[in-house]
Design a protein around this motif. Structure first.
Motif, PDB file in Angstrom:
ATOM      1  N   THR A  25      62.172  83.133  51.176  1.00  0.00           N
ATOM      2  CA  THR A  25      62.572  81.760  51.475  1.00  0.00           C
ATOM      3  C   THR A  25      64.084  81.666  51.344  1.00  0.00           C
ATOM      4  O   THR A  25      64.701  82.481  50.658  1.00  0.00           O
ATOM      5  CB  THR A  25      61.852  80.743  50.566  1.00  0.00           C
ATOM      6  N   THR A  28      70.251  76.574  50.906  1.00  0.00           N
ATOM      7  CA  THR A  28      71.709  76.577  50.943  1.00  0.00           C
ATOM      8  C   THR A  28      72.242  76.591  49.513  1.00  0.00           C
ATOM      9  O   THR A  28      71.624  76.030  48.598  1.00  0.00           O
ATOM     10  CB  THR A  28      72.268  75.342  51.685  1.00  0.00           C
ATOM     11  N   PHE A  69      75.535  82.023  56.494  1.00  0.00           N
ATOM     12  CA  PHE A  69      74.414  81.689  57.372  1.00  0.00           C
ATOM     13  C   PHE A  69      74.320  82.628  58.571  1.00  0.00           C
ATOM     14  O   PHE A  69      73.231  83.091  58.918  1.00  0.00           O
ATOM     15  CB  PHE A  69      74.548  80.230  57.830  1.00  0.00           C
ATOM     16  N   ALA A  77      64.388  86.995  58.274  1.00  0.00           N
ATOM     17  CA  ALA A  77      63.721  85.934  59.044  1.00  0.00           C
ATOM     18  C   ALA A  77      62.238  86.253  59.218  1.00  0.00           C
ATOM     19  O   ALA A  77      61.385  85.370  59.079  1.00  0.00           O
ATOM     20  CB  ALA A  77      64.410  85.763  60.397  1.00  0.00           C
ATOM     21  N   GLU A  80      60.079  85.578  56.138  1.00  0.00           N
ATOM     22  CA  GLU A  80      59.714  84.187  55.869  1.00  0.00           C
ATOM     23  C   GLU A  80      58.312  83.868  56.397  1.00  0.00           C
ATOM     24  O   GLU A  80      57.716  82.871  55.990  1.00  0.00           O
ATOM     25  CB  GLU A  80      60.758  83.228  56.443  1.00  0.00           C
ATOM     26  N   TRP A  90      65.176  81.633  64.124  1.00  0.00           N
ATOM     27  CA  TRP A  90      65.241  81.293  62.696  1.00  0.00           C
ATOM     28  C   TRP A  90      66.448  80.392  62.435  1.00  0.00           C
ATOM     29  O   TRP A  90      66.338  79.373  61.769  1.00  0.00           O
ATOM     30  CB  TRP A  90      65.329  82.572  61.858  1.00  0.00           C
ATOM     31  N   ARG A  91      67.618  80.792  62.964  1.00  0.00           N
ATOM     32  CA  ARG A  91      68.844  80.013  62.723  1.00  0.00           C
ATOM     33  C   ARG A  91      68.723  78.598  63.287  1.00  0.00           C
ATOM     34  O   ARG A  91      69.097  77.623  62.637  1.00  0.00           O
ATOM     35  CB  ARG A  91      70.053  80.737  63.305  1.00  0.00           C
ATOM     36  N   HIS A  94      66.349  76.516  61.088  1.00  0.00           N
ATOM     37  CA  HIS A  94      66.938  76.196  59.790  1.00  0.00           C
ATOM     38  C   HIS A  94      68.120  75.235  59.918  1.00  0.00           C
ATOM     39  O   HIS A  94      68.304  74.373  59.058  1.00  0.00           O
ATOM     40  CB  HIS A  94      67.307  77.477  59.041  1.00  0.00           C
ATOM     41  N   ARG A  95      68.891  75.370  60.974  1.00  0.00           N
ATOM     42  CA  ARG A  95      69.967  74.386  61.195  1.00  0.00           C
ATOM     43  C   ARG A  95      69.384  72.967  61.298  1.00  0.00           C
ATOM     44  O   ARG A  95      69.878  72.027  60.684  1.00  0.00           O
ATOM     45  CB  ARG A  95      70.742  74.689  62.479  1.00  0.00           C
ATOM     46  N   TYR A  97      66.444  71.890  60.196  1.00  0.00           N
ATOM     47  CA  TYR A  97      65.846  71.485  58.919  1.00  0.00           C
ATOM     48  C   TYR A  97      66.928  71.008  57.954  1.00  0.00           C
ATOM     49  O   TYR A  97      66.812  69.922  57.367  1.00  0.00           O
ATOM     50  CB  TYR A  97      65.055  72.656  58.314  1.00  0.00           C
ATOM     51  N   TRP A  98      67.970  71.805  57.768  1.00  0.00           N
ATOM     52  CA  TRP A  98      69.013  71.436  56.810  1.00  0.00           C
ATOM     53  C   TRP A  98      69.799  70.209  57.269  1.00  0.00           C
ATOM     54  O   TRP A  98      70.265  69.429  56.449  1.00  0.00           O
ATOM     55  CB  TRP A  98      69.903  72.622  56.484  1.00  0.00           C
ATOM     56  N   VAL A 111      74.185  80.892  52.106  1.00  0.00           N
ATOM     57  CA  VAL A 111      72.741  80.707  52.058  1.00  0.00           C
ATOM     58  C   VAL A 111      72.178  81.686  51.033  1.00  0.00           C
ATOM     59  O   VAL A 111      72.538  82.858  51.020  1.00  0.00           O
ATOM     60  CB  VAL A 111      72.113  80.957  53.449  1.00  0.00           C
TER      61      VAL A 111
END
Length: 130
Positions: A25, A28, A69, A77, A80, A90-91, A94-95, A97-98, A111
């Motif tokens: 997992t 940040t 990142f 990735a 996960e 993945w990027r 996650h971008r 989500y964050w 990260v």
């Protein structure tokens, strides 16, 4: 350890851990700082909590690394276990989500990558840390 956000996302991620599919997992470094939480360490045992706050699994941390990142690897990735088709996928996920959770990232954002394995807690005398 509580994965993702409460609701369907947490339920899905927790199920992946319980199934042994999710073995990593990411968070940040800013999230850790905002929560005044120290980084995990190799050998640490963590309780994975479900939506109801109950322990769904116990994991043992096998690796902790902080990277920019943009340097998260495809191998991470995949670990996960969420079905990403490429590191770019993945990027992107996650971008988003964050961004939604108030800790947006750019390529240089630190990260924290945590790898773990599912543990059989039978006979374990060290209680998991949340």
């Amino acid at each position: 350890m509580e994965l993702g956000t409460p609701g369907a996302m947490r339920e899905e991620l927790t199920a992946l851990v319980v199934a042994g599919v999710k073995t990593a997992t990411a968070g940040t470094l800013e999230e850790y700082q905002l929560e005044t939480e120290g980084l995990e360490y190799v050998g640490e045992r963590l309780a994975v909590l479900g939506n109801d706050g109950r322990v769904a699994a116990t994991v043992a941390v096998t690796g902790v690394e902080t990277v920019p990142f943009a340097e998260v690897s495809w191998e991470f990735a995949q670990a996960e276990g969420e079905g990403f088709t490429s590191v770019e996928h993945w990027r992107s996920a996650h971008r988003r989500y964050w961004q939604r959770t108030g800790t947006p990232v750019d390529d240089d954002s630190p990260v924290v990558l945590v790898s773990f394995r599912l543990v059989d807690g039978a006979g374990d005398d060290a209680p998991p840390q949340r």
